[in-house]
Design an enzyme around this catalytic site. Structure first.
Site, short mmCIF file in Angstrom:
data_model
loop_
_atom_site.label_atom_id
_atom_site.label_comp_id
_atom_site.label_asym_id
_atom_site.label_seq_id
_atom_site.Cartn_x
_atom_site.Cartn_y
_atom_site.Cartn_z
N LYS A 189 0.90 -1.05 0.06
CA LYS A 189 -0.08 0.00 0.01
C LYS A 189 1.05 1.28 -0.20
O LYS A 189 1.78 1.47 0.80
CB LYS A 189 -1.02 -0.02 1.50
CG LYS A 189 -1.81 1.17 1.27
CD LYS A 189 -2.82 1.09 2.39
CE LYS A 189 -3.65 2.19 2.73
NZ LYS A 189 -4.31 2.19 3.85
N ARG A 223 -10.83 10.08 2.48
CA ARG A 223 -10.55 10.72 3.75
C ARG A 223 -11.55 11.74 4.01
O ARG A 223 -12.16 12.00 5.16
CB ARG A 223 -9.38 11.31 3.74
CG ARG A 223 -8.13 10.32 3.67
CD ARG A 223 -6.70 11.02 3.77
NE ARG A 223 -5.73 9.75 3.76
CZ ARG A 223 -4.61 9.98 3.36
NH1 ARG A 223 -4.01 10.87 3.22
NH2 ARG A 223 -3.72 8.98 3.32
N ARG A 240 1.17 10.25 6.08
CA ARG A 240 1.25 8.56 6.29
C ARG A 240 2.58 8.22 5.62
O ARG A 240 2.84 6.75 5.38
CB ARG A 240 -0.08 7.86 5.89
CG ARG A 240 -1.29 8.10 6.17
CD ARG A 240 -2.32 7.19 6.20
NE ARG A 240 -3.66 7.59 6.19
CZ ARG A 240 -4.52 8.24 7.20
NH1 ARG A 240 -3.81 8.35 8.18
NH2 ARG A 240 -5.66 8.69 6.98
N GLU A 263 7.03 -6.64 0.28
CA GLU A 263 6.04 -6.64 1.60
C GLU A 263 4.91 -7.72 1.26
O GLU A 263 4.57 -8.23 2.38
CB GLU A 263 5.19 -5.11 1.30
CG GLU A 263 6.04 -4.04 1.73
CD GLU A 263 6.15 -3.67 3.00
OE1 GLU A 263 5.31 -4.76 3.92
OE2 GLU A 263 6.46 -2.83 3.65
N LYS A 318 -2.46 -1.34 -3.69
CA LYS A 318 -3.37 -0.14 -3.67
C LYS A 318 -2.70 1.13 -3.60
O LYS A 318 -1.42 1.08 -2.89
CB LYS A 318 -3.96 -0.39 -2.29
CG LYS A 318 -5.12 0.86 -1.87
CD LYS A 318 -5.52 0.75 -0.67
CE LYS A 318 -6.38 1.88 -0.24
NZ LYS A 318 -6.57 1.85 1.22
N SER A 370 -10.43 5.63 -4.21
CA SER A 370 -11.60 6.73 -4.03
C SER A 370 -11.04 7.99 -5.20
O SER A 370 -11.87 8.44 -6.03
CB SER A 370 -11.52 7.46 -2.79
OG SER A 370 -10.23 7.94 -2.11
N TYR A 427 -15.86 1.13 -6.34
CA TYR A 427 -16.94 1.62 -5.61
C TYR A 427 -17.84 1.62 -6.90
O TYR A 427 -19.10 1.88 -6.62
CB TYR A 427 -16.56 3.24 -5.55
CG TYR A 427 -15.62 3.28 -4.39
CD1 TYR A 427 -16.07 3.21 -3.11
CD2 TYR A 427 -14.35 3.63 -4.54
CE1 TYR A 427 -15.23 3.18 -1.87
CE2 TYR A 427 -13.42 3.80 -3.58
CZ TYR A 427 -13.83 3.33 -2.28
OH TYR A 427 -12.95 3.53 -1.11
C1 PBG Z 1 -7.10 3.07 5.93
C2 PBG Z 1 -7.59 3.17 4.26
C3 PBG Z 1 -7.39 4.21 3.50
C4 PBG Z 1 -8.08 3.77 2.40
C5 PBG Z 1 -8.58 2.22 2.71
N1 PBG Z 1 -8.27 1.96 3.95
C6 PBG Z 1 -7.12 5.41 3.68
C7 PBG Z 1 -5.81 5.45 3.81
O1 PBG Z 1 -4.72 4.84 3.81
O2 PBG Z 1 -5.33 6.85 4.12
C8 PBG Z 1 -8.25 4.32 1.05
C9 PBG Z 1 -9.34 3.88 0.08
C10 PBG Z 1 -9.61 4.77 -0.94
O3 PBG Z 1 -9.04 5.94 -1.28
O4 PBG Z 1 -10.66 4.63 -1.75
N2 PBG Z 1 -8.06 2.52 6.38
#
Ligand code: PBG
Length: 325
Positions: free
Chosen positions: A197, A207, A219, A236, A251, A277, A316
């Site tokens: 990720k 967010r 992050r 990883e 991701k 997203s 989505y």
């Molecule tokens: C963390 C998490 C995130 C997403 C899924 N799980 C946000 C992040 O790491 O900041 C993002 C998913 C998306 O953008 O659709 N719990």
């Protein structure tokens, strides 16, 4: 003038020929729908930066999951947004926390017709918005966070989740969760690890959806750096498999398809890719302007993710796209 005798175009001439030779397919069963459920709201609330996606009430969530099951979607993954957040993310593992209640609702609604998964992280539940507990100096404390993840895994398991999906990128999280689940009598519960990720601007709209933007910093100290080669993504993934992950995830998807490819070739467990997203928002925004053919580019991206090697896609658009496939 000589003319070519080898002509790849021959097999592209008609729709029937193209269909016959196609070898990358997307099925509704490959798709997983991410859903948001918020505590203490009386009606589903639209998410401005994700047109068409909402924060659900427990009731509207049940309906959305039933629709996904009806459409043949392979799974759903739940994200909870508590009414109250605190430093340790207490809502994440409370027996009456929003995700635990929603998991029980959804499992009762759809039974075994699709797979009910739960995102396992702290950022939706902490007031500071980070994915773990903080040290006094404001850094994310890896090892203290593992104990919280272990407790959340057991709470979600008791509530009826069918797959836990840890997304916090703490080192050792899969081993910690596996140990806790086994110790609590949930040795059969699979872990889909967000193994690979990246720290990404494409999470922006999420967010808003989960109300979890970090209150300070970002992050990048725990999520991966996109400026490293795909080998680190593979590393990883292999680490998580060694710790007991039953499936792994890359991701975001679109900007990391090389990593999807590399991870798919390196591991023998199923690989998921998360079309996040920001990937959703870009297409919706351009389509709203009439600048792109919405359905066509959604399908083109889903096929691209499968071609890269992912067997599952979190998207989505899962319910809507299932109807086109
Ligand atoms: C963390 C998490 C995130 C997403 C899924 N799980 C946000 C992040 O790491 O900041 C993002 C998913 C998306 O953008 O659709 N719990």
């Amino acid at each position: 003038m000589t003319f070519p005798s080898v002509r790849p175009r021959r097999l592209r001439r008609t729709p029937a020929l193209r269909r016959l030779v196609a070898d990358v397919r997307v099925s509704p069963a490959d798709l997983v729908l991410p859903v948001f459920v918020k505590e203490g709201i009386s009606a589903a609330a639209p998410i401005v930066s994700m047109p068409g996606v909402v924060q659900h009430t427990r009731d509207s969530l049940r309906k959305a999951v039933a629709e996904a099951a009806e459409a043949g979607v392979g799974g759903v993954i739940l994200f909870g947004i508590p009414a109250v957040k605190d430093a340790r993310g207490s809502g994440a593992d409370a027996a009456d926390g929003i995700v635990q209640l929603a998991l029980a609702d959804v499992a009762a609604e759809v039974g075994d017709s699709l797979v009910v998964m739960s995102d396992l992280c702290l950022d939706e539940y902490t007031d500071h918005g980070h994915c773990g507990l903080l040290t006094e100096t404001g850094e994310v404390d890896n090892d203290a966070t593992l104990a919280r993840y272990a407790s959340i895994a057991v709470a979600q398991a008791k509530a009826g989740t069918q797959v836990v999906a840890p997304s916090g990128m703490m080192d050792g999280q899969v081993a910690a969760i596996r140990g806790a689940l086994d110790g609590a009598g949930f040795a059969e519960l699979p872990i889909l690890s967000y193994s690979t990720k990246y720290a990404s601007g494409f999470y922006g709209p999420f967010r808003d959806a989960a109300e979890c933007a970090p209150q300070f910093g970002d992050r990048s100290a725990y999520q991966q750096d996109g400026a490293r080669s795909a080998d680190e993504g593979v590393r990883e993934a292999l680490l998580d498999v060694a710790e007991g992950a039953d499936a792994v995830m890359v991701k975001p998807a679109l900007a990391y398809l090389d990593v999807v490819r590399a991870v798919s070739q390196a591991v023998e467990v199923p690989v998921a890719a998360y079309q996040v997203s920001g990937e959703y928002a870009m297409v919706e925004a351009a389509a709203a302007q009439g600048w792109v053919d919405r359905e066509r580019i959604i399908l083109e991206q889903l096929v691209g993710i499968r071609r890269a090697g992912a067997s599952m896609i979190l998207t989505y658009w899962a319910t809507e796209a299932a109807a086109w496939l």
